[in-house]
Structures are given as C-alpha cells and as structure tokens.
Write a protein that holds these residues in place. Structure first.
Motif, PDB file in Angstrom:
ATOM      1  N   ARG A 165       0.620   5.322   0.486  1.00  0.00           N
ATOM      2  CA  ARG A 165       0.015   6.563   0.908  1.00  0.00           C
ATOM      3  C   ARG A 165       0.578   7.828   0.634  1.00  0.00           C
ATOM      4  NH1 ARG A 165      -2.955   6.195   6.354  1.00  0.00           N
ATOM      5  NH2 ARG A 165      -1.842   7.821   7.520  1.00  0.00           N
TER       6      ARG A 165
ATOM      7  N   THR B  49      -6.597   8.418   5.608  1.00  0.00           N
ATOM      8  CA  THR B  49      -6.062   8.202   7.193  1.00  0.00           C
ATOM      9  C   THR B  49      -6.227   6.830   6.892  1.00  0.00           C
ATOM     10  OG1 THR B  49      -8.622   7.734   7.611  1.00  0.00           O
ATOM     11  CG2 THR B  49      -7.671   9.909   7.809  1.00  0.00           C
ATOM     12  N   ASP B  50      -5.730   6.209   8.216  1.00  0.00           N
ATOM     13  CA  ASP B  50      -5.409   4.796   8.714  1.00  0.00           C
ATOM     14  C   ASP B  50      -6.992   4.137   8.247  1.00  0.00           C
ATOM     15  OD1 ASP B  50      -2.770   5.275   9.376  1.00  0.00           O
ATOM     16  OD2 ASP B  50      -3.699   5.075  11.511  1.00  0.00           O
ATOM     17  N   ASP B  51      -7.711   4.645   8.544  1.00  0.00           N
ATOM     18  CA  ASP B  51      -9.203   4.058   8.340  1.00  0.00           C
ATOM     19  C   ASP B  51      -9.461   3.949   6.864  1.00  0.00           C
ATOM     20  OD1 ASP B  51     -10.154   3.923  10.807  1.00  0.00           O
ATOM     21  OD2 ASP B  51     -11.237   5.613  10.912  1.00  0.00           O
ATOM     22  N   SER B  52      -8.969   4.874   5.925  1.00  0.00           N
ATOM     23  CA  SER B  52      -9.114   4.759   4.591  1.00  0.00           C
ATOM     24  C   SER B  52      -8.250   3.648   4.019  1.00  0.00           C
ATOM     25  CB  SER B  52      -8.326   6.036   3.841  1.00  0.00           C
ATOM     26  OG  SER B  52      -9.045   7.366   4.294  1.00  0.00           O
ATOM     27  N   GLU B  53      -7.063   3.269   4.671  1.00  0.00           N
ATOM     28  CA  GLU B  53      -6.286   2.208   4.312  1.00  0.00           C
ATOM     29  C   GLU B  53      -6.877   0.799   4.661  1.00  0.00           C
ATOM     30  OE1 GLU B  53      -2.193   1.969   5.059  1.00  0.00           O
ATOM     31  OE2 GLU B  53      -1.669   4.090   5.187  1.00  0.00           O
ATOM     32  N   HIS B  54      -7.761   0.882   5.708  1.00  0.00           N
ATOM     33  CA  HIS B  54      -8.018  -0.265   6.465  1.00  0.00           C
ATOM     34  C   HIS B  54      -9.456  -0.759   5.370  1.00  0.00           C
ATOM     35  CE1 HIS B  54      -9.690  -3.457   9.017  1.00  0.00           C
ATOM     36  NE2 HIS B  54     -10.987  -2.679   9.211  1.00  0.00           N
TER      37      HIS B  54
ATOM     38  N   THR C 288       0.810  -1.236   0.005  1.00  0.00           N
ATOM     39  CA  THR C 288       0.040  -0.042   0.096  1.00  0.00           C
ATOM     40  C   THR C 288       1.104   1.200   0.124  1.00  0.00           C
ATOM     41  OG1 THR C 288      -1.696  -1.236   1.022  1.00  0.00           O
ATOM     42  CG2 THR C 288      -1.849   1.238   1.235  1.00  0.00           C
TER      43      THR C 288
ATOM     44  N   ASP D  28       0.531  11.796   0.913  1.00  0.00           N
ATOM     45  CA  ASP D  28      -0.089  13.124   1.516  1.00  0.00           C
ATOM     46  C   ASP D  28      -0.038  14.235   0.824  1.00  0.00           C
ATOM     47  OD1 ASP D  28      -0.611  11.669   3.838  1.00  0.00           O
ATOM     48  OD2 ASP D  28       0.865  12.089   5.095  1.00  0.00           O
TER      49      ASP D  28
END
Length: 250
Positions: free
Chosen positions: A114, A165-170, A112, A116
């Motif tokens: 990410r 965010t981390d939620d996006s990745e999850h 993954t 910014d």
C-alpha cells in the motif's frame, strides 16, 4: 418464483431468525463478494475473468479509481493482463519501462503493498515521480495468484494521496482470493478444451494414415511422431497439416 421445496431464490444467503443485525455491513459485503464470485465463475474464458476482476475491483474496493492486473511468466516476462482504462494501461507501460513499482514488489515478495504517496516514495525513485506527474497519487497492490510459473498482482490506482484504507485492503484481499479461484478454474477449462481439440486433430491424422497405408493406430502415431521429430515441429502441427492438406514433408 420458488424452488421445488418452496424456497424463494432471493432469500438464499439471508441471516438466520436469531441474527440481531449487528453485522449488517459485513453481511452485505459477504453477499456482494459471493455474487462477484459466482459471476466470475460463470466466465469460461480466462481473459473474460481477468477483465471482470478489474471492473469489480474498481466497483467494490474503497478508493480504487482504476485497476490493472500484472502477470509475470517464468519470472522474466512482465505483461499487463487486463486494465480498466487509459491511466491503468499507461502505468503498465511505465512499469515495464522502469522495471520497478509496488505491483512488482507485491508479486516478488507475495505481500500486499500500500502506497500513500507514490511520487515521493523512495522505494521507486524512477517510476514514482513520473507516475505522480501523470496523476497517480496512491496505490494498493495485492498478490493475485501463484500457479506453476505464473505470478500475478491486482493493482489499484487512485488520483488522491492516501486513498486506500484498511477496509480497502480487507475487501481487496477477499476479492483477490475469489479471483484466483475463478481464474484457475477458467484456465483449466481452457487447457482442457485445447487438449481435446489437439486429441481430435491427432486422431483424424492417425485415421488418414491408417486408411492410406493400411497400418495400425500405434504405427500411425509412430509415423506422426517421427515426422514431428525430424522436422522439429510439434506433433499437433504435423497432424493439423496432414488433416488440412493430406500431405506432410517427411
């Protein structure tokens, strides 16, 4: 409406009576992903599955405004398999022109990626500033699937910087895993349909030769194979010509 056992279909997947409600958010996410998976698996056409994946990604992943799926065939040919809008399609063109980008990193390194602030990230000195000038602030790229010699990535774009965010990745990783299963299943169905169609055409061509020359099925197949080899054409193409025109060049 109830099932024969008295169960209401709308109650499927509900928490048990002992559930205290402390994971309501996770339960809701699980149900949404399950619904998404069922919707993808109902599509028999691989392209329809890919189009649905990018639409679901924008709807479900926090921060995502547009999405695209990048695929690489035989580790050489990079192409866009699906996109939600003009910006996503433009980004795919830019990625191919520059030969760089976080989506390609996600594919090659199977991880993954990410970003910014794409415009200032030194990892993509050519693509980054051009994408930033067009309005791509941040990105989230997830490996989609690996099947034989085909690699893929789900690329999520946002206008704002640090939108993911981390939620996006999850959520994105969970969606990508469901998408991989759905795409693989649709591809198998598609390949099976092509194989069946080819078999039918070859069978028809064999029948024509058997009737015309009073030969066996094995002998008819040998004739088709000989023509295929001598003309450097696929066996299916030779058989199709025979069924359509009644002749072929030997």
């Amino acid at each position: 409406m109830s099932t024969p056992g008295g169960e209401n279909p709308r109650q499927r997947g509900q928490p048990s009576a002992q559930d205290t409600g402390t994971t309501v958010g996770l339960d809701d996410l699980a149900r949404r992903l399950a619904e998404a998976a069922r919707g993808m698996q109902q599509q028999a056409d691989p392209q329809q599955v890919l189009d649905r994946v990018v639409s679901l990604a924008v709807a479900m992943v926090p921060g995502a405004e547009e999405a695209t799926i990048t695929m690489v065939r035989a580790r050489r040919h990079v192409y866009s398999a699906a996109a939600t809008g003009e910006l996503a399609r433009w980004f795919d063109v830019l990625k191919n022109e520059t030969g760089q980008g976080p989506c390609l990193d996600a594919i090659w390194h199977q991880q993954t990626t990410r970003v910014d602030d794409l415009a200032t990230d030194p990892r993509w000195p050519v693509l980054g500033p051009r994408a930033g000038a067009r309005g791509v602030g941040s990105m989230l790229c997830l490996q989609l699937f690996v099947q034989e010699d085909t690699l893929g990535a789900l690329d999520l774009l946002a206008h704002a910087k640090s939108a993911f965010t981390d939620d996006s990745e999850h959520i994105g990783l969970l969606l990508a895993s469901h998408a991989a299963v759905a795409v693989a299943g649709a591809q198998k169905l598609d390949n099976a349909a092509i194989a069946l169609a080819s078999r039918d055409v070859i069978g028809q061509a064999k029948g024509i030769l058997m009737e015309r020359f009073k030969i066996s099925a094995d002998q008819a197949f040998a004739v088709l194979a000989q023509v295929s080899q001598s003309t450097n054409r696929k066996l299916y193409a030779v058989a199709e010509d025979l069924t359509l025109t009644g002749t072929f060049d030997r």
